[in-house]
Design a protein around this motif. Structure first.
Motif, PDB file in Angstrom:
ATOM      1  N   GLN A 113      -0.068   6.457   8.245  1.00 50.92           N
ATOM      2  CA  GLN A 113      -0.942   7.622   8.328  1.00 50.92           C
ATOM      3  C   GLN A 113      -0.139   8.920   8.425  1.00 50.92           C
ATOM      4  N   GLU A 114       0.955   8.893   9.176  1.00 46.65           N
ATOM      5  CA  GLU A 114       1.806  10.087   9.282  1.00 46.65           C
ATOM      6  C   GLU A 114       2.437  10.437   7.942  1.00 46.65           C
ATOM      7  N   LEU A 115       2.855   9.413   7.206  1.00 46.34           N
ATOM      8  CA  LEU A 115       3.534   9.636   5.931  1.00 46.34           C
ATOM      9  C   LEU A 115       2.555  10.086   4.849  1.00 46.34           C
ATOM     10  N   PHE A 116       1.319   9.572   4.934  1.00 39.52           N
ATOM     11  CA  PHE A 116       0.310   9.887   3.912  1.00 39.52           C
ATOM     12  C   PHE A 116      -0.967  10.389   4.599  1.00 39.52           C
ATOM     13  N   PRO A 117      -0.968  11.602   5.116  1.00 44.06           N
ATOM     14  CA  PRO A 117      -2.136  12.112   5.860  1.00 44.06           C
ATOM     15  C   PRO A 117      -3.388  12.254   5.012  1.00 44.06           C
ATOM     16  N   GLU A 118      -3.232  12.284   3.682  1.00 40.20           N
ATOM     17  CA  GLU A 118      -4.397  12.424   2.814  1.00 40.20           C
ATOM     18  C   GLU A 118      -5.157  11.105   2.622  1.00 40.20           C
ATOM     19  N   VAL A 119      -4.612  10.012   3.156  1.00 39.91           N
ATOM     20  CA  VAL A 119      -5.264   8.705   3.055  1.00 39.91           C
ATOM     21  C   VAL A 119      -6.066   8.451   4.328  1.00 39.91           C
ATOM     22  N   ASP A 150      -4.959   8.854  -2.561  1.00 43.27           N
ATOM     23  CA  ASP A 150      -5.333  10.190  -2.090  1.00 43.27           C
ATOM     24  C   ASP A 150      -6.849  10.302  -1.927  1.00 43.27           C
ATOM     25  N   GLY A 151      -7.290  10.687  -0.730  1.00 45.00           N
ATOM     26  CA  GLY A 151      -8.712  10.871  -0.480  1.00 45.00           C
ATOM     27  C   GLY A 151      -9.502   9.585  -0.392  1.00 45.00           C
ATOM     28  N   ARG A 152      -8.818   8.459  -0.313  1.00 44.30           N
ATOM     29  CA  ARG A 152      -9.507   7.164  -0.286  1.00 44.30           C
ATOM     30  C   ARG A 152      -9.287   6.457   1.054  1.00 44.30           C
ATOM     31  N   PRO A 153     -10.185   5.537   1.398  1.00 38.13           N
ATOM     32  CA  PRO A 153      -9.937   4.678   2.555  1.00 38.13           C
ATOM     33  C   PRO A 153      -8.957   3.580   2.175  1.00 38.13           C
ATOM     34  N   ALA A 154      -8.137   3.165   3.116  1.00 37.39           N
ATOM     35  CA  ALA A 154      -7.152   2.112   2.849  1.00 37.39           C
ATOM     36  C   ALA A 154      -6.715   1.510   4.174  1.00 37.39           C
ATOM     37  N   THR A 155      -6.047   0.372   4.095  1.00 38.39           N
ATOM     38  CA  THR A 155      -5.479  -0.242   5.283  1.00 38.39           C
ATOM     39  C   THR A 155      -4.090  -0.765   4.959  1.00 38.39           C
ATOM     40  N   THR A 156      -3.381  -1.155   5.995  1.00 39.00           N
ATOM     41  CA  THR A 156      -2.096  -1.815   5.875  1.00 39.00           C
ATOM     42  C   THR A 156      -1.903  -2.607   7.164  1.00 39.00           C
ATOM     43  N   HIS A 157      -0.769  -3.272   7.302  1.00 34.90           N
ATOM     44  CA  HIS A 157      -0.496  -4.042   8.513  1.00 34.90           C
ATOM     45  C   HIS A 157      -0.586  -3.131   9.736  1.00 34.90           C
ATOM     46  N   TRP A 158      -1.246  -3.594  10.791  1.00 26.79           N
ATOM     47  CA  TRP A 158      -1.448  -2.762  11.984  1.00 26.79           C
ATOM     48  C   TRP A 158      -0.133  -2.242  12.542  1.00 26.79           C
ATOM     49  N   TRP A 159       0.944  -3.005  12.368  1.00 26.78           N
ATOM     50  CA  TRP A 159       2.244  -2.590  12.898  1.00 26.78           C
ATOM     51  C   TRP A 159       2.724  -1.294  12.246  1.00 26.78           C
ATOM     52  N   HIS A 160       2.327  -1.081  10.970  1.00 28.65           N
ATOM     53  CA  HIS A 160       2.790   0.082  10.210  1.00 28.65           C
ATOM     54  C   HIS A 160       1.740   1.182  10.104  1.00 28.65           C
ATOM     55  N   SER A 161       0.554   0.978  10.670  1.00 36.43           N
ATOM     56  CA  SER A 161      -0.556   1.887  10.380  1.00 36.43           C
ATOM     57  C   SER A 161      -0.292   3.328  10.822  1.00 36.43           C
ATOM     58  N   GLU A 162       0.301   3.537  11.998  1.00 40.92           N
ATOM     59  CA  GLU A 162       0.559   4.900  12.452  1.00 40.92           C
ATOM     60  C   GLU A 162       1.575   5.588  11.553  1.00 40.92           C
ATOM     61  N   HIS A 163       2.637   4.860  11.210  1.00 41.37           N
ATOM     62  CA  HIS A 163       3.652   5.416  10.308  1.00 41.37           C
ATOM     63  C   HIS A 163       3.050   5.725   8.946  1.00 41.37           C
ATOM     64  N   GLY A 193       0.810  -1.212   0.000  1.00 44.41           N
ATOM     65  CA  GLY A 193       0.000   0.000   0.000  1.00 44.41           C
ATOM     66  C   GLY A 193       0.846   1.265   0.000  1.00 44.41           C
ATOM     67  N   TYR A 194       2.071   1.188   0.525  1.00 46.10           N
ATOM     68  CA  TYR A 194       2.967   2.347   0.487  1.00 46.10           C
ATOM     69  C   TYR A 194       3.234   2.774  -0.953  1.00 46.10           C
ATOM     70  N   VAL A 195       3.373   1.799  -1.835  1.00 44.63           N
ATOM     71  CA  VAL A 195       3.649   2.104  -3.242  1.00 44.63           C
ATOM     72  C   VAL A 195       2.463   2.828  -3.868  1.00 44.63           C
ATOM     73  N   LEU A 196       1.247   2.314  -3.632  1.00 46.87           N
ATOM     74  CA  LEU A 196       0.062   2.964  -4.188  1.00 46.87           C
ATOM     75  C   LEU A 196      -0.126   4.356  -3.609  1.00 46.87           C
ATOM     76  N   ALA A 197       0.143   4.501  -2.301  1.00 42.06           N
ATOM     77  CA  ALA A 197      -0.014   5.817  -1.669  1.00 42.06           C
ATOM     78  C   ALA A 197       1.012   6.807  -2.206  1.00 42.06           C
ATOM     79  N   ALA A 198       2.257   6.383  -2.347  1.00 38.49           N
ATOM     80  CA  ALA A 198       3.301   7.272  -2.853  1.00 38.49           C
ATOM     81  C   ALA A 198       3.016   7.701  -4.289  1.00 38.49           C
ATOM     82  N   ALA A 199       2.333   6.845  -5.030  1.00 40.13           N
ATOM     83  CA  ALA A 199       1.984   7.167  -6.416  1.00 40.13           C
ATOM     84  C   ALA A 199       0.731   8.034  -6.511  1.00 40.13           C
ATOM     85  N   GLY A 200       0.069   8.288  -5.386  1.00 43.02           N
ATOM     86  CA  GLY A 200      -1.117   9.137  -5.375  1.00 43.02           C
ATOM     87  C   GLY A 200      -2.419   8.408  -5.595  1.00 43.02           C
ATOM     88  N   TYR A 201      -2.371   7.082  -5.725  1.00 46.62           N
ATOM     89  CA  TYR A 201      -3.589   6.331  -6.007  1.00 46.62           C
ATOM     90  C   TYR A 201      -4.544   6.275  -4.811  1.00 46.62           C
TER      91      TYR A 201
END
Length: 344
Positions: free
Chosen positions: A154-160, A139-152, A129-137
């Motif tokens: 969200q901080e890296l991609f606040p628009e998600v 933006d403005g959408r709901p998404a998830t990732t592994h709970w271990w990385h979720s805070e990081h 999901g980091y790849v899709l987020a970095a590419a802008g896919y």
């Protein structure tokens, strides 16, 4: 005397198979990299032909891609394959570099993703999901990732709009999953969405996994181990499943465990990841879908047998969960329609 020439037969074009391109990045996890092939590579249609064409590609010309294990894999396709895909799957990688650290694509990865056609369905497994987020896919959408990385994340991609609890998020043409095995849940969900519950369930049986897992990531986050004498809510769930067609009150479920409603509700959410009401609704939707696919019962009868009471209530719940009416669902997935099957 007639001509002896035989009429020329026109070649019949082969039917289009849904192309799934799996993007293998350096540091890929072999288990997650293999999930799309395992799930999408099995079902075939009534004509015996595979329903999906699954291929793996790299962001570089064909050649070796190093995994996070002690071996590399040889990938036969370069990034040009992405231009032919109907669905692109990005599994997790432990070597995302600037993507993970700064939220930006490397020039090489950006050039590869530029091959993806507009309208292509995009799927990310775990940190993919980091790849899709970095590419802008995302933006403005709901998404998830592994709970271990979720805070990081969200901080890296606040628009998600990150949901750290769910196993996967389906936002139409962009879908994301939590870690590792949740990629199986997501791929089974996609097959279910494409070809119906029966096909997805059969793949799940072959893979020896549940067709659908209740709850979200909350049940996997480390918590203090409960005392051995603490009762669980499993008996209440079994009791409810045996009588979905009946009105079921929260106090009735709590009584099966000899708990107060408050204690039962807290314990249920701790164990399952959702509230008793949410769980019960999901079970009734699953029951209704099964009846719509496998029986000739009227929609009113299905509604009653699944515990929704009325056809209108069933319609509202099915629309909310799946985006289709009972009639449309039955028309698409009725058991007596030509159904896809699995290769041996």
């Amino acid at each position: 005397m007639g001509s002896s020439k035989r009429p020329r037969l026109e070649a019949v074009p082969a039917p289009h198979r849904h192309r799934v391109a799996v993007l293998a990045l350096d540091g890929a996890l072999p288990f997650e990299l293999g999930i799309p092939h395992r799930i999408f590579g099995r079902p075939v249609g009534p004509d015996g032909q595979p329903l999906y064409d699954v291929r793996t590609c790299s962001i570089r010309p064909p050649g070796p891609v190093q995994t996070d294990a002690d071996f590399a894999i040889h990938v036969e396709h370069g990034p040009e394959l992405l231009a032919t895909a109907d669905t692109v799957v990005v599994p997790a990688s432990y070597e995302l570099g600037p993507v993970y650290e700064e939220g930006r694509l490397t020039p090489e990865l950006a050039a590869a993703l530029a091959h993806i056609r507009p309208g292509t369905r995009l799927v990310a497994i775990c940190t993919g999901g980091y790849v899709l987020a970095a590419a802008g896919y995302l933006d403005g959408r709901p998404a998830t990732t592994h709970w271990w990385h979720s805070e990081h994340f969200q901080e890296l991609f606040p628009e998600v709009a990150v949901d750290a609890d769910v196993l996967f998020v389906d936002d139409g043409d962009v879908l994301t999953s939590a870690g590792v095995a949740a990629g199986i849940d997501l791929c089974l969900h996609i097959v279910r969405r494409d070809h119906g519950t029966a096909v997805a369930n059969e793949i799940a049986r072959r893979t020896v996994v549940p067709p659908h897992r209740d709850g979200g990531q909350a049940q996997f986050i480390q918590r203090p181990v409960p005392e051995p004498e603490r009762a669980t809510t499993s008996a209440a769930r079994a009791w409810a499943l045996a009588r979905l067609h009946e009105p079921i009150q929260l106090r009735d479920m709590a009584a099966q465990q000899a708990m107060s409603v408050r204690t039962f509700t807290r314990r249920f959410r701790d164990e399952v990841g959702v509230s008793p009401g949410q769980w019960l609704t999901r079970q009734r939707i699953e029951r209704a879908c099964h009846l719509l696919e496998s029986s000739a019962l009227s929609v009113d009868q299905v509604a009653r047998d699944a515990g929704f009471g009325t056809a209108q209530s069933l319609r509202q719940h099915l629309m909310g969960a799946l985006g289709v009416t009972p009639t449309a669902y039955r028309r698409t997935f009725r058991a007596d329609n030509p159904r896809p099957r699995l290769a041996g």
